[in-house]
Scaffold this active site. Structure first.
Site, PDB file in Angstrom:
ATOM      1  N   ALA A  89     -63.697 -56.574   4.701  1.00  0.00           N
ATOM      2  CA  ALA A  89     -62.552 -55.788   4.236  1.00  0.00           C
ATOM      3  C   ALA A  89     -61.665 -55.442   5.429  1.00  0.00           C
ATOM      4  CB  ALA A  89     -63.054 -54.510   3.576  1.00  0.00           C
ATOM      5  N   GLY A 100     -67.433 -57.552   3.417  1.00  0.00           N
ATOM      6  CA  GLY A 100     -66.838 -58.153   2.226  1.00  0.00           C
ATOM      7  C   GLY A 100     -66.815 -59.672   2.309  1.00  0.00           C
ATOM      8  N   GLU A 134     -70.116 -60.689   1.154  1.00  0.00           N
ATOM      9  CA  GLU A 134     -70.200 -60.394  -0.292  1.00  0.00           C
ATOM     10  C   GLU A 134     -69.436 -61.450  -1.100  1.00  0.00           C
ATOM     11  OE1 GLU A 134     -68.934 -56.271   0.407  1.00  0.00           O
ATOM     12  OE2 GLU A 134     -70.587 -55.694  -0.902  1.00  0.00           O
ATOM     13  N   GLU A 142     -71.336 -52.683   7.045  1.00  0.00           N
ATOM     14  CA  GLU A 142     -70.615 -51.503   6.525  1.00  0.00           C
ATOM     15  C   GLU A 142     -71.243 -50.197   6.973  1.00  0.00           C
ATOM     16  OE1 GLU A 142     -71.145 -54.241   4.902  1.00  0.00           O
ATOM     17  OE2 GLU A 142     -69.482 -54.723   3.572  1.00  0.00           O
TER      18      GLU A 142
HETATM   19  N1  COA Z   1     -60.493 -55.332   9.582  1.00  0.00           N
HETATM   20  C1  COA Z   1     -59.404 -55.206  10.369  1.00  0.00           C
HETATM   21  N2  COA Z   1     -59.362 -55.628  11.636  1.00  0.00           N
HETATM   22  C2  COA Z   1     -60.471 -56.213  12.108  1.00  0.00           C
HETATM   23  C3  COA Z   1     -61.626 -56.384  11.357  1.00  0.00           C
HETATM   24  C4  COA Z   1     -61.616 -55.922  10.018  1.00  0.00           C
HETATM   25  N3  COA Z   1     -62.658 -56.056   9.230  1.00  0.00           N
HETATM   26  N4  COA Z   1     -62.554 -56.996  12.118  1.00  0.00           N
HETATM   27  C5  COA Z   1     -61.992 -57.205  13.322  1.00  0.00           C
HETATM   28  N5  COA Z   1     -60.732 -56.719  13.307  1.00  0.00           N
HETATM   29  C6  COA Z   1     -59.767 -56.792  14.400  1.00  0.00           C
HETATM   30  C7  COA Z   1     -60.164 -55.935  15.592  1.00  0.00           C
HETATM   31  O1  COA Z   1     -59.718 -54.621  15.456  1.00  0.00           O
HETATM   32  C8  COA Z   1     -59.467 -56.655  16.716  1.00  0.00           C
HETATM   33  O2  COA Z   1     -58.099 -56.312  16.625  1.00  0.00           O
HETATM   34  P1  COA Z   1     -57.211 -56.243  17.949  1.00  0.00           P
HETATM   35  O3  COA Z   1     -57.204 -57.629  18.516  1.00  0.00           O
HETATM   36  O4  COA Z   1     -55.889 -55.758  17.475  1.00  0.00           O
HETATM   37  O5  COA Z   1     -57.912 -55.273  18.833  1.00  0.00           O
HETATM   38  C9  COA Z   1     -59.560 -58.120  16.308  1.00  0.00           C
HETATM   39  O6  COA Z   1     -59.808 -58.119  14.906  1.00  0.00           O
HETATM   40  C10 COA Z   1     -60.683 -58.874  16.987  1.00  0.00           C
HETATM   41  O7  COA Z   1     -61.887 -58.108  16.860  1.00  0.00           O
HETATM   42  P2  COA Z   1     -62.907 -57.933  18.073  1.00  0.00           P
HETATM   43  O8  COA Z   1     -63.989 -57.063  17.587  1.00  0.00           O
HETATM   44  O9  COA Z   1     -62.160 -57.516  19.289  1.00  0.00           O
HETATM   45  O10 COA Z   1     -63.384 -59.442  18.276  1.00  0.00           O
HETATM   46  P3  COA Z   1     -64.837 -60.023  18.411  1.00  0.00           P
HETATM   47  O11 COA Z   1     -64.654 -61.491  18.413  1.00  0.00           O
HETATM   48  O12 COA Z   1     -65.539 -59.371  19.547  1.00  0.00           O
HETATM   49  O13 COA Z   1     -65.611 -59.591  17.077  1.00  0.00           O
HETATM   50  C11 COA Z   1     -66.021 -59.326  14.727  1.00  0.00           C
HETATM   51  C12 COA Z   1     -65.217 -60.070  15.812  1.00  0.00           C
HETATM   52  C13 COA Z   1     -65.476 -59.764  13.381  1.00  0.00           C
HETATM   53  C14 COA Z   1     -67.495 -59.667  14.860  1.00  0.00           C
HETATM   54  C15 COA Z   1     -65.857 -57.789  14.930  1.00  0.00           C
HETATM   55  O14 COA Z   1     -64.482 -57.512  15.024  1.00  0.00           O
HETATM   56  C16 COA Z   1     -66.410 -56.960  13.811  1.00  0.00           C
HETATM   57  O15 COA Z   1     -67.576 -56.651  13.834  1.00  0.00           O
HETATM   58  N6  COA Z   1     -65.547 -56.570  12.866  1.00  0.00           N
HETATM   59  C17 COA Z   1     -65.920 -55.659  11.809  1.00  0.00           C
HETATM   60  C18 COA Z   1     -66.634 -56.371  10.712  1.00  0.00           C
HETATM   61  C19 COA Z   1     -66.984 -55.392   9.626  1.00  0.00           C
HETATM   62  O16 COA Z   1     -67.559 -54.360   9.861  1.00  0.00           O
HETATM   63  N7  COA Z   1     -66.631 -55.747   8.395  1.00  0.00           N
HETATM   64  C20 COA Z   1     -66.912 -54.922   7.276  1.00  0.00           C
HETATM   65  C21 COA Z   1     -65.746 -54.077   6.956  1.00  0.00           C
HETATM   66  S1  COA Z   1     -66.174 -52.927   5.694  1.00  0.00           S
END
Ligand code: COA
Length: 719
Positions: free
Chosen positions: A61, A100, A103, A123
């Protein structure tokens, strides 16, 4: 958005496109709904593949949209329509399938993963639960025990582990999307009902009640007051016992409570704060974050004590070649044995060879000729560090950076003895340095933007969370810590016991109370700092030490403990009692109680009953109050940076965001009022006097934390 193509005969391809991680924004969800409906209606289409652009399936999400009003099609019916559709849908998982995103994949009938893919339901780390069917479908796919573990920890699994768990059907060898298309062609005529997870009954778990009770007890113990892990267990419990529809209703209900909770807001704030901390665009307009970092191939580390060893291990694990230096053969050998053992243990755990070839241990400074950067990690003594710094200038190339690992010494004073002030910076690592993720990157008055950029980039390569901070005694973390420790000690004087203060702090969410932390790190550490600050000296009466020094209240209790040889865990006695020197279990010590009673009698202090609320308020609010001063002085670029330092370096509970976020959540006007009241009661404690910035923010109507920076005028002084 989502792109629709029918480029593969009877297989339609839906590609999620929302860089950088294809998060499920309103536009992406709209795109998926439209594309799926199109594919289901098109008679020429007999199977569908869903993938993500740029080698990433979906990061879940869109967290940025959580704070605004909900728009676009909701996830649950979207995923349901995929699962219920009469054409097989295959998820082609490259990069990540998280939250998500996973999911969505669970709603598909098949899942193919790239060998490098990572999957998970994180989450819980954002104060939520997987509320698009994740808590109900995952247990039906991989079993209750495995699902419970993944959902309550938020852990990511590799493609290989996902295959073992049954989370994915296949790992692709080459191009994952092509493999998924081929796979889709092969399953066109297979029945779909067995692949619809919502129709499955979870595998029966003997003794389910006991398993869930144990899981609940475990998450309560581990989560230190965080509510989301508990809700995750409750949701999975329903999956194990009730039909899918009832489970979905419970999932929705639990999510409703979590979504609006302060904890979810705090954890989501912490997520972005952590990512923004490295971006430090500076208030004076200098954008050091757009400066290109220099290349660092080889690093020198001076001193192989506890800190030096941890730093060497972190560097080598990041693939950086290291020259490790000690002054005496015995210390060099001891350091070598310790570092090698740490690297071997770590490599053993990961089933790889330890990267020992990257290491050179030597007594000779001349080996530093080829290094790009040196980290000095000798004893915390200014004169010693100065000597090392001037020696380094004699051997290092003129463009080599010199960094000091110090927890609070003046970086400018050290830079002044070198021939390269712009190339000198601080790197404040936290013990144990190979485990703790925080590094305060300290820039002095003349440190160049390139140097800061280089050090920040090096820290990032080492897997650290780096925060750029200005040069002042204690930098950010320890400058604030001083006031927190002082408050805790004042509370003892006024009537509390160490275990009462620690219990309140642990109930608030700290992993360890401050007195246990003190015992762990050694009471002699603070003693040295107080001596260096001129607070203890030969003119102080050691038997009846004064309770005021340098014009403010001073608590001599820690000094009196040190006089008794109570240095904490290492001596088996400190604020607590330990079974033997080095033992870990802290036990309340009746001797400390009588010691405190005697102390209060001697100084004529009438003890009073202190509530947990007062303990938390005085400790947490004095931290935040100093945080405001730090922001006003321009020592940290913003409240997020201060909070990240406390989250990663000082065990502040993540579900409370950080001391500055906590102050915002309590309400700035309430914080001001409480500080004013405590300061009236303790006028000799200047740190309780509300900071001018706090007053200014309250006068401005207590703007949200994201807007504080624009209210901070005098930020440019040190930056
Ligand atoms: N929603 C919005 N923005 C997100 C996002 C999400 N679910 N997941 C990552 N981003 C954004 C980060 O804020 C970052 O933005 P920025 O470049 O403006 O700072 C960018 O994507 C890259 O993320 P980053 O964490 O720096 O890169 P990474 O390669 O180290 O890790 C992920 C990538 C996807 C593993 C990590 O971002 C992550 O764990 N995201 C959350 C996933 C999550 O919890 N999803 C469930 C949501 S309920």
């Amino acid at each position: 958005m989502a792109r629709y193509a029918r480029a593969h005969g009877p297989v339609a391809l839906i590609t999620l496109t929302n860089p950088p991680v294809n998060a499920l924004s309103a536009a992406v969800r709209t795109g998926i709904v439209e594309s799926v409906s199109r594919a289901l209606q098109d008679d020429r289409v007999r199977a569908v593949v869903i993938c993500g652009e740029n080698g990433t399936f979906c990061g879940g999400a869109d967290i940025r949209q959580f704070s605004g009003p909900m728009s676009g099609p909701p996830l649950v019916p979207m995923i349901h329509s995929i699962e219920a559709g009469d054409k097989p849908v295959v998820a082609a998982i490259e990069g990540v399938a998280l939250g998500g995103g996973l999911e969505l994949a669970l709603g598909c009938h098949y899942r193919i993963a790239n060998p490098k893919a990572r999957l998970g339901l994180p989450e819980v780390t954002l104060g939520l639960l997987p509320a698009a069917g994740g808590t109900q479908r995952l247990p039906r796919l991989i079993g209750i025990t495995a699902a419970l573990e993944l959902i309550t920890t938020g852990r990511h699994v590799s493609a290989q582990e996902a295959l073992q768990l049954g989370l994915v059907d296949q790992i692709s060898d080459g191009n994952t999307v092509q493999a998924a298309v081929k796979f889709a062609l092969s399953v066109i005529d297979r029945p779909l009902n067995p692949r619809r997870l919502s129709l499955r009954t979870p595998a029966c778990l003997p003794d389910a009640e006991r398993v869930f009770d144990a899981a609940l007890a475990q998450v309560k113990r581990r989560s230190r007051g965080a509510v989301a892990p508990v809700a995750c267990v409750q949701a999975v419990r329903v999956a194990a016992t009730l039909p899918y529809e009832r489970g979905m209703a419970r999932e929705r209900e639990l999510m409703g409570t979590l979504f609006t909770s302060g904890q979810a807001r705090a954890l989501q704030y912490a997520f972005f704060a952590q990512r923004n901390a490295g971006k430090w665009s500076l208030p004076n307009g200098a954008r050091w974050n757009i400066t290109k970092p220099g290349e660092v191939r080889r690093v020198g580390v001076i001193g192989l004590g506890t800190m030096g060893r941890g730093i060497v291990v972190s560097l080598v694990k990041a693939g950086i070649s290291v020259v490790a230096i000690e002054t005496k053969p015995k210390e060099l050998e001891a350091g070598k044995i310790a570092v090698t053992a740490m690297l071997e243990r770590d490599a053993g755990r990961r089933g790889v060879a330890p990267p020992l070839h990257l290491l050179t241990f030597t007594l000779s400074f001349s080996q530093l000729r080829g290094v790009d950067l040196v980290i000095e990690a000798v004893f915390e003594d200014m004169e010693l560090k100065k000597r090392v710094f001037s020696d380094l200038c004699k051997v290092c190339t003129p463009d080599a950076l010199i960094c000091t690992n110090t927890s609070g010494l003046n970086v400018d004073e050290l830079a002044a003895v070198t021939d390269r002030r712009p190339l000198v910076a601080g790197m404040h690592f936290f013990a144990p340095a190979h485990i703790m993720r925080l590094v305060e990157v300290v820039f002095g008055a003349q440190t160049s933007p390139e140097s800061v950029a280089t050090v920040m980039a090096l820290g990032k390569r080492m897997g650290k969370v780096c925060v750029a901070v200005g040069n002042c005694p204690g930098f950010v973390g320890n400058r604030m810590l001083k006031h927190y420790i002082n408050q805790a000690c004042f509370l003892l004087e006024e009537g509390a016991t160490p275990e009462q203060v620690d219990q309140a702090l642990e109930e608030f969410g700290f992993a360890l109370g401050i007195f246990k932390v003190n015992d762990l790190s050694g009471l002699d550490v603070g003693l040295r700092v107080r001596k260096a600050a001129g607070l203890i000296g030969p003119d102080i009466d050691p038997v009846n030490p004064p309770r005021w020094r340098k014009g403010e209240r001073y608590c001599p209790l820690p000094d009196l403990l040190c006089q008794q040889g109570r240095f904490g865990q290492k001596t088996g006695r400190g604020w607590y009692l330990y079974d033997s020197p080095g033992a870990k279990e802290a036990k309340p010590d009746p001797e400390i109680r009588s010691f405190l009673e005697d102390y209060r009698r001697r100084y004529g202090i009438t003890p009073r009953r202190l509530t947990s609320q007062e303990v938390i308020e005085r400790c947490a609010l004095s931290l935040a109050n100093e945080g405001f001063r730090i922001l006003a002085d321009g020592v940290a670029a913003g409240p997020e940076d201060v909070d990240v330092i406390y989250l990663f370096g000082y065990g502040w509970p993540r579900h409370r965001g950080g001391p500055m976020f906590h102050a915002a959540q309590v309400g700035l006007a309430a914080v001001l009022e409480k500080l004013e009241r405590y300061h009236r009661l303790h006028p000799d404690v200047p740190s309780l006097q509300p900071s001018p910035l706090l007053r200014k923010l309250v006068a401005a109507g207590s703007p949200p934390i994201q807007q504080w920076k624009s209210h901070i005028k005098k930020l440019s002084s040190n930056l």
